[in-house]
Design an enzyme around this catalytic site. Structure first.
Site, PDB file in Angstrom:
ATOM      1  CG  ASP A  60     -96.235  73.947 -80.090  1.00 30.24           C
ATOM      2  OD1 ASP A  60     -97.460  73.836 -79.904  1.00 30.24           O
ATOM      3  OD2 ASP A  60     -95.726  74.119 -81.206  1.00 30.24           O
TER       4      ASP A  60
ATOM      5  CG  ASP B 207     -89.893  74.067 -77.959  1.00 32.72           C
ATOM      6  OD1 ASP B 207     -90.473  73.376 -78.814  1.00 32.72           O
ATOM      7  OD2 ASP B 207     -89.845  75.314 -78.005  1.00 32.72           O
TER       8      ASP B 207
END
Length: 206
Positions: free
Chosen positions: A137, A139
């Site tokens: 992912d 961030d």
């Protein structure tokens, strides 16, 4: 030196890091490979900066403190954006989590907000050590020194949701950090992360 959570610090001498009495074996190996630590959201103690040390896996994380005069380089997440650092990475074309930073940059140009990648993406851009995978992912931290309306937050979250990679945006307010997604839902109480620890609030601006 004004440090903020998520800033990355290059350590001149890893022996200047103060950890718990018995630190895991992986710590020395990780710091030898990449002598970078991440500023934690915690009070400065006796002039020492609260930092986190990261290893190869998610389970390899440890809190420590660093003497200010042991910092060789201080990098804020926003600097990666101003320098387009991901475009200079040899892995830019191969890793989706790096390429998607172009998309995120386009989104935030509309809102005139400072932002920057954190987590594994930020660590790789600072250290040069491959830590991002195809499944990573992204961030990001979004700086909001002044009031940001829920409506604007909803618009940003909607735009970011179109990304081919999952994005986890954290909103930094003067009182602490809150998930931008949670704030956009306007459904208190919300979790605010502060130097003294997390607490539930009704509104991060009041």
């Amino acid at each position: 030196m004004d440090v903020k959570p998520h800033d990355l610090l290059r350590v001149t001498d890893i022996t200047r890091l103060v950890t718990r009495p018995t630190e895991p074996e992986w710590v020395n190996e990780a710091l030898t490979l990449a002598p970078f630590v991440v500023v934690r959201r915690a009070p400065i103690e006796n002039g020492k900066i609260p930092v986190g040390i990261r290893g190869k896996s998610r389970t390899q994380r440890i809190a420590a403190f660093l003497e200010r005069n042991a910092v060789a380089l201080h990098v804020a997440p926003e600097q990666f954006v101003s320098q387009k650092a991901w475009k200079k990475s040899p892995r830019y074309q191969r890793i989706k989590a790096l390429r998607v930073l172009d998309f995120i940059e386009d989104v935030f140009l509309t809102y005139h907000l400072s932002w920057g990648p954190t987590g594994s993406v930020g660590f790789e851009l600072a250290s040069g050590v491959p830590t991002v995978t195809d499944k990573s992912d992204v961030d990001i931290v979004v700086r909001a020194p002044h009031f940001l309306s829920v409506e604007t937050a909803k618009q940003i979250v909607c735009e970011l949701s179109k990304s081919p990679v999952r994005i986890d945006p954290q909103l930094e307010t003067p009182k602490g950090a809150i998930s931008l997604i949670e704030y956009s839902r306007d459904d208190p109480p919300m979790l605010l992360r502060t130097e003294e620890g997390p607490r539930l609030i009704g509104n991060p601006w009041s």
